[in-house]
Scaffold this motif. Structure first.
Motif, short mmCIF file in Angstrom:
data_model
loop_
_atom_site.label_atom_id
_atom_site.label_comp_id
_atom_site.label_asym_id
_atom_site.label_seq_id
_atom_site.Cartn_x
_atom_site.Cartn_y
_atom_site.Cartn_z
N VAL A 280 0.87 -1.18 0.00
CA VAL A 280 0.00 0.00 0.00
C VAL A 280 0.92 1.23 0.00
O VAL A 280 1.76 1.39 0.90
CB VAL A 280 -0.91 0.01 1.25
N PRO A 281 0.83 2.10 -0.99
CA PRO A 281 1.79 3.21 -1.10
C PRO A 281 1.52 4.32 -0.08
O PRO A 281 0.39 4.54 0.32
CB PRO A 281 1.56 3.71 -2.53
N THR A 282 2.58 5.02 0.27
CA THR A 282 2.46 6.20 1.12
C THR A 282 3.44 7.27 0.63
O THR A 282 4.39 6.97 -0.12
CB THR A 282 2.78 5.89 2.60
N VAL A 283 3.17 8.48 1.06
CA VAL A 283 4.05 9.61 0.74
C VAL A 283 4.66 10.11 2.05
O VAL A 283 3.94 10.31 3.04
CB VAL A 283 3.28 10.75 0.03
N GLU A 284 5.98 10.31 2.03
CA GLU A 284 6.66 10.85 3.21
C GLU A 284 7.12 12.29 2.93
O GLU A 284 7.38 12.66 1.77
CB GLU A 284 7.87 9.98 3.57
N PHE A 285 7.19 13.06 4.03
CA PHE A 285 7.65 14.44 3.92
C PHE A 285 8.81 14.66 4.90
O PHE A 285 8.67 14.39 6.10
CB PHE A 285 6.51 15.41 4.25
N ASP A 335 -8.99 4.45 -5.76
CA ASP A 335 -8.62 5.09 -4.48
C ASP A 335 -7.36 5.96 -4.64
O ASP A 335 -7.24 7.02 -4.01
CB ASP A 335 -8.38 4.02 -3.41
N CYS A 336 -6.44 5.51 -5.47
CA CYS A 336 -5.23 6.30 -5.68
C CYS A 336 -5.56 7.60 -6.40
O CYS A 336 -5.05 8.68 -6.04
CB CYS A 336 -4.22 5.49 -6.49
N THR A 337 -6.45 7.52 -7.37
CA THR A 337 -6.88 8.73 -8.08
C THR A 337 -7.57 9.69 -7.12
O THR A 337 -7.36 10.92 -7.17
CB THR A 337 -7.83 8.36 -9.24
N ALA A 338 -8.41 9.13 -6.22
CA ALA A 338 -9.10 9.97 -5.23
C ALA A 338 -8.11 10.59 -4.25
O ALA A 338 -8.32 11.72 -3.76
CB ALA A 338 -10.14 9.13 -4.49
N ALA A 339 -7.02 9.89 -3.96
CA ALA A 339 -6.03 10.40 -3.02
C ALA A 339 -5.31 11.62 -3.60
O ALA A 339 -4.98 12.58 -2.88
CB ALA A 339 -5.02 9.31 -2.69
N ILE A 340 -5.05 11.61 -4.90
CA ILE A 340 -4.44 12.77 -5.54
C ILE A 340 -5.35 13.99 -5.40
O ILE A 340 -4.90 15.10 -5.07
CB ILE A 340 -4.15 12.48 -7.02
N ALA A 341 -6.65 13.76 -5.63
CA ALA A 341 -7.60 14.86 -5.50
C ALA A 341 -7.66 15.40 -4.07
O ALA A 341 -7.86 16.61 -3.85
CB ALA A 341 -8.99 14.39 -5.94
N ALA A 342 -7.46 14.50 -3.09
CA ALA A 342 -7.53 14.92 -1.68
C ALA A 342 -6.38 15.83 -1.27
O ALA A 342 -6.47 16.56 -0.27
CB ALA A 342 -7.55 13.68 -0.79
N THR A 343 -5.27 15.84 -2.01
CA THR A 343 -4.12 16.67 -1.64
C THR A 343 -4.20 18.10 -2.17
O THR A 343 -3.37 18.95 -1.79
CB THR A 343 -2.83 16.05 -2.20
N GLN A 344 -5.17 18.35 -3.03
CA GLN A 344 -5.23 19.67 -3.66
C GLN A 344 -5.43 20.77 -2.61
O GLN A 344 -6.29 20.65 -1.72
CB GLN A 344 -6.36 19.70 -4.69
N GLY A 345 -4.58 21.81 -2.70
CA GLY A 345 -4.66 22.93 -1.78
C GLY A 345 -3.90 22.73 -0.49
O GLY A 345 -3.93 23.59 0.39
N LYS A 346 -3.24 21.59 -0.37
CA LYS A 346 -2.51 21.30 0.86
C LYS A 346 -1.01 21.32 0.57
O LYS A 346 -0.56 21.07 -0.55
CB LYS A 346 -2.94 19.96 1.44
N THR A 347 -0.22 21.55 1.64
CA THR A 347 1.24 21.58 1.52
C THR A 347 1.88 20.81 2.68
O THR A 347 1.21 20.50 3.67
CB THR A 347 1.77 23.04 1.55
N GLY A 348 3.19 20.53 2.50
CA GLY A 348 3.94 19.91 3.58
C GLY A 348 3.35 18.61 4.08
O GLY A 348 2.85 17.78 3.31
N GLN A 349 3.38 18.42 5.39
CA GLN A 349 2.91 17.19 6.00
C GLN A 349 1.42 16.98 5.79
O GLN A 349 0.96 15.84 5.66
CB GLN A 349 3.23 17.19 7.49
N ALA A 350 0.66 18.05 5.72
CA ALA A 350 -0.79 17.93 5.48
C ALA A 350 -1.06 17.32 4.11
O ALA A 350 -2.01 16.52 3.93
CB ALA A 350 -1.46 19.30 5.58
#
Length: 363
Positions: A280-285, A335-350
């Motif tokens: 299951v992929p994750t993104v680290e900051f 779900d991965c496509t939806a996850a990209i949409a969920a990051t819009q407008g956010k920066t850094g750890q958020a």
């Protein structure tokens, strides 16, 4: 000349043929002697019993009487005989009586009556020699209501030597990707047809095998072909379900696709994200690759990529891998496509947190 034989039927008593008014009322032709005779020279120059009907007039037929409530009057037609040189008596007379059926009674639950009956009796003019009696009943009127043809119950079709012509719909048939749904026969032993993205190919093959290999009755083959036509514009699992139903087989591939590779699926399997060859992929900051500044980097087996200041580069890489090398199922890809949409407008750890939460929502 007039017939001198007493009629057998009382209804004909007093009935005599009429002479042609254009003829001489005192002259008669006798077919026996083949000569013209004068009135009074022979007994048959006068009607039997001294009745009327001399040279110019005939006696009308009496009305037939009957005690039946609906019996109509019997009628006869006088025929000219003055020039008849073939017999001593007039030609036969046909009497036709048609009965009128009584009105429908309360007991007549259909609201119809019995058909009328016609009785035809042919006799000599003197009534002594009945020639023919026939009775004709009119056929009953055809009803406008056609009997409904019941639908064949489930499992009623005869599949010949085969047992299961059902089609299934699901992912990863014959080495296809988990995200690639296709159609195939459920029983490959009886119906050796490869899977296809175009369901019509598989359905037509099943019908042909029913006919050629299974030796199913013509009615079954016809029902199969009709089902193929009926579902031509239906897509996905519903196509398989409707085809199977036409053959008396119940399925629910519209809601629960077959398991990856074929066979019975499950609702849980259909709604669970499967990243298959990858974690299951994750993104680290954080600080990566000797950088002095924070950046984004992917984490998990199958996702090897350098860090990036732009988090969108990392999330797009992850989702591309999910679709390709990971061979994930449709739920994971969505779900991965939806996850990209969920990051819009956010920066850094958020940004990283939003992606990680959304991508794992159905694991």
């Amino acid at each position: 000349v007039f017939c001198q034989k007493q009629p057998r039927n009382q209804q004909l008593v007093g009935l005599n043929q009429a002479q042609d008014p254009a003829n001489d009322p005192d002259l008669f032709f006798d077919p026996v002697t083949k000569a013209t005779v004068r009135k009074g020279a022979q007994a048959n120059t006068s009607p039997l019993g001294g009745g009327g009907g001399g040279g110019g007039g005939g006696v009308a037929a009496p009305v037939a009487s009957s005690t039946a409530a609906a019996a109509p009057a019997a009628t006869t037609t006088p025929v000219a005989a003055a020039d008849d040189n073939t017999a001593s008596c007039a030609p036969p007379v046909t009497v036709t009586v048609t009965s009128t059926p009584a009105a429908a009674t309360i007991a007549d639950t259909t609201g119809t009556c019995a058909p009328p009956t016609t009785v035809t009796v042919t006799v000599d003019a003197d009534g002594t020699d009945p020639k023919e009696v026939s009775t004709t009943a009119a056929p009953p009127a055809a009803t406008s209501q056609a009997a409904a043809t019941p639908a064949a119950p489930s499992g009623a079709l005869d599949f010949g030597s085969c047992t299961n012509p059902a089609v299934e719909f699901g992912p990863a048939f014959e080495g296809r990707k988990l995200s690639e749904n296709s159609f195939q026969p459920q029983n490959k032993n009886e119906f050796p047809q490869a899977s296809a993205l175009n369901g019509q190919i598989v359905l037509n093959a099943i019908c042909n095998i029913l006919n050629d290999r299974c030796k199913a009755p013509a009615a079954t083959v016809a029902a199969c072909k009709a089902a193929v036509t009926a579902v031509a514009n239906v897509v996905g699992g519903a196509k398989a379900d409707q085809f199977n139903a036409a053959l008396g087989i119940t399925s629910d591939f519209a809601n629960v696709p077959a398991a990856p590779g074929g066979g019975p699926g499950s609702a849980a399997l259909a709604s669970t994200a499967n990243f298959n060859k990858c974690d299951v992929p994750t993104v680290e900051f954080g600080i990566f690759d000797g950088r002095k500044e924070n950046s984004f980097a992917p984490s998990g087996n199958g996702f090897v990529h350098g860090s990036a200041l732009n988090g969108n580069i990392i999330t797009q890489f992850i989702c591309d891998r999910v679709k390709s090398d990971c061979n994930a199922n449709t739920v994971a890809i969505n779900d991965c496509t939806a996850a990209i949409a969920a990051t819009q407008g956010k920066t850094g750890q958020a940004f990283a947190d939003a992606f990680n939460t959304a991508v794992a929502q159905n694991v």
